[in-house]
Scaffold this motif. Structure first.
Motif, PDB file in Angstrom:
ATOM      1  N   GLY A   1       0.830  -1.195   0.000  1.00 37.62           N
ATOM      2  CA  GLY A   1       0.000   0.000   0.000  1.00 37.62           C
ATOM      3  C   GLY A   1       0.862   1.240   0.000  1.00 37.62           C
ATOM      4  O   GLY A   1       1.977   1.243   0.494  1.00 37.62           O
TER       5      GLY A   1
ATOM      6  N   GLU B   1      -3.263   3.923  -2.457  1.00 35.78           N
ATOM      7  CA  GLU B   1      -3.290   2.778  -3.358  1.00 35.78           C
ATOM      8  C   GLU B   1      -3.004   1.520  -2.560  1.00 35.78           C
ATOM      9  O   GLU B   1      -2.062   1.471  -1.766  1.00 35.78           O
TER      10      GLU B   1
ATOM     11  N   GLY C   1      -2.581  -2.671  -3.155  1.00 40.03           N
ATOM     12  CA  GLY C   1      -2.438  -3.691  -4.189  1.00 40.03           C
ATOM     13  C   GLY C   1      -2.211  -5.062  -3.590  1.00 40.03           C
ATOM     14  O   GLY C   1      -1.797  -5.205  -2.449  1.00 40.03           O
TER      15      GLY C   1
ATOM     16  N   ASP D   1      -0.650  -8.989  -4.815  1.00 39.87           N
ATOM     17  CA  ASP D   1       0.007  -9.850  -5.797  1.00 39.87           C
ATOM     18  C   ASP D   1       0.062 -11.267  -5.247  1.00 39.87           C
ATOM     19  O   ASP D   1       0.575 -11.482  -4.160  1.00 39.87           O
TER      20      ASP D   1
ATOM     21  N   ASN E   1      -3.155 -10.466  -9.666  1.00 41.07           N
ATOM     22  CA  ASN E   1      -2.856  -9.207  -8.994  1.00 41.07           C
ATOM     23  C   ASN E   1      -4.010  -8.236  -9.166  1.00 41.07           C
ATOM     24  O   ASN E   1      -4.860  -8.402 -10.026  1.00 41.07           O
TER      25      ASN E   1
ATOM     26  N   ALA F   1      -5.310  -3.915  -7.854  1.00 40.76           N
ATOM     27  CA  ALA F   1      -5.001  -2.680  -7.125  1.00 40.76           C
ATOM     28  C   ALA F   1      -6.262  -1.844  -6.992  1.00 40.76           C
ATOM     29  O   ALA F   1      -7.163  -1.908  -7.833  1.00 40.76           O
ATOM     30  N   TYR F   2      -6.317  -1.090  -5.933  1.00 36.63           N
ATOM     31  CA  TYR F   2      -7.410  -0.152  -5.677  1.00 36.63           C
ATOM     32  C   TYR F   2      -6.780   1.203  -5.386  1.00 36.63           C
ATOM     33  O   TYR F   2      -5.863   1.309  -4.570  1.00 36.63           O
ATOM     34  N   THR F   3      -7.223   2.243  -6.087  1.00 35.43           N
ATOM     35  CA  THR F   3      -6.667   3.577  -5.899  1.00 35.43           C
ATOM     36  C   THR F   3      -7.796   4.565  -5.643  1.00 35.43           C
ATOM     37  O   THR F   3      -8.846   4.499  -6.272  1.00 35.43           O
TER      38      THR F   3
END
Length: 158
Positions: free
Chosen positions: A21, A109, A111, A113, A122, A124-126
């Protein structure tokens, strides 16, 4: 013509690993300057129009109209006189407003993996957020005794 200048102070924090993060935040200062020089027939005689056109395409050194448009302030705060047709016209009819904003911004952010020997997954959230507050607003006042100066916008809004 609009010019926007932005300065930023920023801080970062992050964690690395299988789940990672990042978080960023900081303050910003933004200045927006809007300039209008109306080259229309209602303010411009044929003689003035011809003199400005001649000046624009002759490249008369620092008095060239292109220098007003692309270097420094397009509207002079002191009347350059009729020997400088564009500068004189811009001094008489140009409009300039300036606004300064202070604000803050933050973004985050997160993420994930996952690596398997055959395949990987994988994601991600932003998210981000910006807030700006008007701190100062002014406009270039009318010509008085061959000078123009910036006046607080509140004079106009009352």
């Amino acid at each position: 013509m609009t010019r926007t200048l932005e300065g930023k102070a920023e801080a970062n924090a992050g964690v690395k690993g299988d789940v990672n993060g990042n978080k960023k935040g900081g303050g910003t200062t933004t200045q927006v300057v809007t300039t209008t020089v109306p080259l229309d027939d209602k303010n411009l005689s044929k003689e003035e129009s011809d003199r400005i056109k001649s000046q624009m395409f002759s490249g008369q050194g620092m008095n060239s109209a292109f220098n007003y448009l692309f270097t420094g302030s397009p509207v002079p705060t002191e009347d350059p006189g009729t020997d400088d047709p564009f500068g004189h016209y811009a001094f008489q009819h140009g409009q300039v407003s300036k606004q300064e904003y202070d604000g803050s911004s933050s973004s985050e952010e997160i993420g994930l993996d996952i690596n398997l020997e055959v395949a990987g997954i994988n994601g991600a959230y932003t998210t981000s957020e910006t807030e700006k507050n008007l701190q100062k607003a002014e406009f270039l006042g009318a010509p008085t005794n061959g000078q123009r100066s910036f006046v607080p916008y509140s004079y106009c809004a009352n």
